[in-house]
Design an enzyme around this catalytic site. Structure first.
Site, PDB file in Angstrom:
ATOM      1  N   HIS A   1     -23.351 -14.921  13.178  1.00  0.00           N
ATOM      2  CA  HIS A   1     -21.876 -16.124  13.329  1.00  0.00           C
ATOM      3  C   HIS A   1     -20.959 -15.986  14.629  1.00  0.00           C
ATOM      4  O   HIS A   1     -20.373 -16.899  14.812  1.00  0.00           O
ATOM      5  CB  HIS A   1     -21.864 -16.771  12.385  1.00  0.00           C
ATOM      6  CG  HIS A   1     -22.313 -17.508  11.557  1.00  0.00           C
ATOM      7  ND1 HIS A   1     -22.766 -16.732  10.113  1.00  0.00           N
ATOM      8  CD2 HIS A   1     -23.822 -18.000  11.154  1.00  0.00           C
ATOM      9  CE1 HIS A   1     -23.894 -17.383  10.025  1.00  0.00           C
ATOM     10  NE2 HIS A   1     -24.516 -18.534  10.082  1.00  0.00           N
TER      11      HIS A   1
ATOM     12  N   LYS B   1     -24.086 -20.466   2.620  1.00  0.00           N
ATOM     13  CA  LYS B   1     -24.488 -19.355   3.250  1.00  0.00           C
ATOM     14  C   LYS B   1     -22.843 -18.137   3.551  1.00  0.00           C
ATOM     15  O   LYS B   1     -22.488 -19.220   3.871  1.00  0.00           O
ATOM     16  CB  LYS B   1     -25.107 -19.417   4.282  1.00  0.00           C
ATOM     17  CG  LYS B   1     -26.862 -19.719   3.801  1.00  0.00           C
ATOM     18  CD  LYS B   1     -27.826 -19.516   5.184  1.00  0.00           C
ATOM     19  CE  LYS B   1     -29.222 -20.541   4.459  1.00  0.00           C
ATOM     20  NZ  LYS B   1     -29.629 -20.668   5.608  1.00  0.00           N
TER      21      LYS B   1
ATOM     22  N   HIS C   1     -21.863 -14.399   8.662  1.00  0.00           N
ATOM     23  CA  HIS C   1     -22.335 -13.150   8.541  1.00  0.00           C
ATOM     24  C   HIS C   1     -22.014 -12.237   9.818  1.00  0.00           C
ATOM     25  O   HIS C   1     -21.449 -13.324  11.242  1.00  0.00           O
ATOM     26  CB  HIS C   1     -22.873 -12.437   8.637  1.00  0.00           C
ATOM     27  CG  HIS C   1     -24.646 -13.443   8.931  1.00  0.00           C
ATOM     28  ND1 HIS C   1     -25.131 -13.155   9.522  1.00  0.00           N
ATOM     29  CD2 HIS C   1     -25.257 -14.616   8.305  1.00  0.00           C
ATOM     30  CE1 HIS C   1     -25.803 -14.400  10.516  1.00  0.00           C
ATOM     31  NE2 HIS C   1     -25.837 -14.950   9.485  1.00  0.00           N
TER      32      HIS C   1
END
Length: 553
Positions: A131, A125, A128
């Site tokens: 985080h 994933k 982005h």
RNA sequence: GUGCCAGUAGCUCAGCUGGAUAGAGCGUUUGGCUACGGACCAAAAGGCCGGGAGUUCGAAUCUUCUCUGGCACACCA
């Protein structure tokens, strides 16, 4: 010696009270003409059985005036201490020079291990902006703990287990294209994930296929593991590049899958301790006495959960590191989860349960709504960082085009601006991400503080190597004293930051220091013909430079 | 519905183990570059601290009720 401690001890002696109690009570007055240190006597009134103003007057009368005090004044219920300015300046400068670059460093944490679980990205994933908080807050705490002598252990608890990976492999088998994955791994994997979810809405069979692939991972199927391992490797490679930019590091990448072989032991222990009850086919630990809903340990289909893994992880960290504190830097959405986790650990009789703490922080959302990986609505952290760096280059071109190392400086400042923006307020506040705010470099911002640092360094460079003694009377002005006061607070700020696990305390202190220094810089010339006075001013400048640097890294 | 969190200047936030006149930055208006880096400095305007009640000598801070927003509430992580 330390002026503050001397005063506290003397008050303790006069009042016959515990010095620690007095230390708690003293404060910095809101205004300069109220002195440098104040003791509100209201709290002592009960113990001493006297009215606050009488206590203040009494202590003031009996306070032997040492050289470092110019005046002790009782004002109403307050007792105000005025430092002798010359003495204070000499005293602070001596301490600062003795400490050099290590001002604020401490061994208070010697022999204590603090495990910090932060960033914890998911395999396949994108990394982005959601985080960023965990990464920045955890990374900052990690550095502060280390500076204070703790043995900090940074753990990146990777999200590398679950049906989602079966779905991803299913999607890859259907639509995957090796070359595009190799070229833009994160982008390609995200696309597969999004496509899977949108098509699965129409076609329920896809979900079964995903589950089947996950089952293959669990059973150790060679192809499944190979594809999954490949995705993991790609994700970590990309993530490490970003961690490099952010100057973040970890001591362990033990993620969820790491605990697979440790779950049976957890379940066995829970059973042995009679904590597991069957409910609707699943096994749970009841937590009524904590006022919490039961924690599910084993699903009705026999599979384990996040909770099971976290119990195993806590136990593993206890056994492996023997931690003094075990911190989880995770968003507040998981509040209940961690309360349940700690409660279960306590019921299991784990003494370390009380040393576990959830360091919660607020959500990050976009101006037009929440982030959603499933819908592909993400703002990549790397894109934000790149944009900040580009913006920095624009500003450099405009204001300072001849600078050397433009790219490296722009990277430091741009990335610093982004990190600063998340470390500039208390953790718990939600953040609506805005480029306008992150890319604004005026006022209380990372670039402002870094600019101040550069200014200090530049003055020092210009002054060249100097020798000879220093005449600290050159610092006898309000602006210089204000700077010294903030430098004096820096060590206490670090201690407070780890006590509350709030890195923004440090950011705030450093920002105030930068503001105070800029004011000083504006009002006073640092380099002039008087060598001894110049030396004094340079020493102050150097201390500011070092503390800012320390605070920023 | 229940629980947790937040609500302070136009905006973003400090201040919260009760204490002196509620502070910053952004934005707005205004002033300051022949200075050691102007990504700077200074000044002004801007507040029923969401609202009510209570405790207290004293409440932005504690208690309680209430309003608004966010999050979470059994087989996701």
């Amino acid at each position: 010696m330390n002026i503050k401690t001397e005063i506290i001890n003397e008050i303790a002696e006069i009042t016959n009270m515990d010095a620690a109690v007095i230390a708690e009570a003293v404060e910095t007055p809101p205004n300069h003409d109220m002195g440098d240190l104040a003791l509100p006597c209201f709290k002592l009134a009960r113990e001493l059985k006297k009215a606050p103003p009488a206590i203040a007057a009494d202590i003031a009368g009996r306070f032997g005036k040492p050289a470092f005090i110019s005046e002790v004044k009782a004002v109403g219920g307050y007792l105000n201490f005025f430092y002798d300015r010359g003495f204070y300046i000499n005293h602070m400068m001596e301490r600062l020079i003795a400490a050099g670059k290590d001002w604020g460093k401490s061994d208070m944490g010697a022999g204590k291990t603090v495990v910090i679980d932060y960033s914890s990205i998911n395999i396949a994933k994108p990394f982005h902006i959601g985080h960023l908080s965990s990464t920045a807050i955890g990374g900052a705490l990690y550095k502060i703990y280390k500076y204070l002598g703790y043995n900090a252990v940074g753990v990146n608890h990777l999200g590398d287990w679950g049906t989602q990976f079966g779905k991803l492999i299913a999607a890859y088998k259907l639509w995957g294209d090796d070359s595009s994955i190799n070229e833009h791994p994160m982008d390609a994997m995200l696309k597969l994930y999004v496509r899977f979810h949108s098509e699965a809405k129409e076609n329920e069979a896809l979900n079964d296929e995903g589950r089947a692939w996950f089952k293959k991972i669990e059973d150790g199927d060679e192809e499944a593991l190979r594809i999954f391992g490949w995705f993991s490797e790609l994700t970590l490679r990309e993530a490490r590049r970003i961690y490099g930019l952010l100057d973040i590091s970890f001591d362990s990448y033990a993620g969820e899958s790491f605990y697979n072989d440790k779950l049976a032991a957890v379940i066995g222990e829970l059973k042995a301790k009679n904590l597991l009850t069957e409910s609707e086919g699943a096994y749970v630990v009841r937590l009524e006495e904590y006022g919490l809903p039961p924690a599910i340990i084993v699903k009705s289909d026999g599979a384990t959960l996040y909770m099971t893994r976290d119990i195993a992880a806590a136990e593993y960290r206890h056994v492996t590191y023997g931690f003094h504190k075990n911190l989880y830097v995770v968003a507040y959405q998981q509040n209940l989860h961690f309360r349940q986790l700690f409660a279960v650990l306590e019921k299991m009789g784990k003494g370390y349960a009380k040393d576990c703490e959830h360091i919660a922080f607020g959500m990050v959302s976009l101006e037009d709504g929440t982030l959603s990986t499933r819908e592909g609505k993400v703002l990549l952290l790397e894109d934000v960082l790149n944009k900040a760096v580009e913006r920095t280059i624009e500003i450099i071109d405009e204001k300072n085009p001849d600078i050397e190392d433009k790219a490296a400086i722009a990277r430091d400042i741009g990335v610093g601006a982004v990190i600063y923006s998340t470390l500039s307020q208390s953790r718990i506040k939600d953040i609506t991400f805005s480029f306008d705010r992150v890319l604004n470099f005026d006022g209380e911002t990372g670039p402002y503080v870094q600019y101040t640092h550069t200014r200090c360094a530049s003055v020092l460079r210009r002054a060249g190597e100097r020798s000879g003694s220093a005449d600290y009377s050159a610092l006898g002005n309000d602006e210089a004293v204000a700077v010294l006061k903030l430098l004096e607070e820096f060590p206490e700020t670090l201690a407070a930051a780890i006590d509350k696990n709030e890195p923004f305390y440090v950011t705030r202190n450093i920002t105030a220091l930068a503001q105070a220094f800029n004011k000083y810089y504006y009002e006073h010339k640092i380099i002039d013909d008087d060598i001894e006075k110049t030396n004094a001013r340079l020493a102050l400048t150097s201390a500011v430079r070092d503390v800012i640097k320390r605070g920023l890294t």
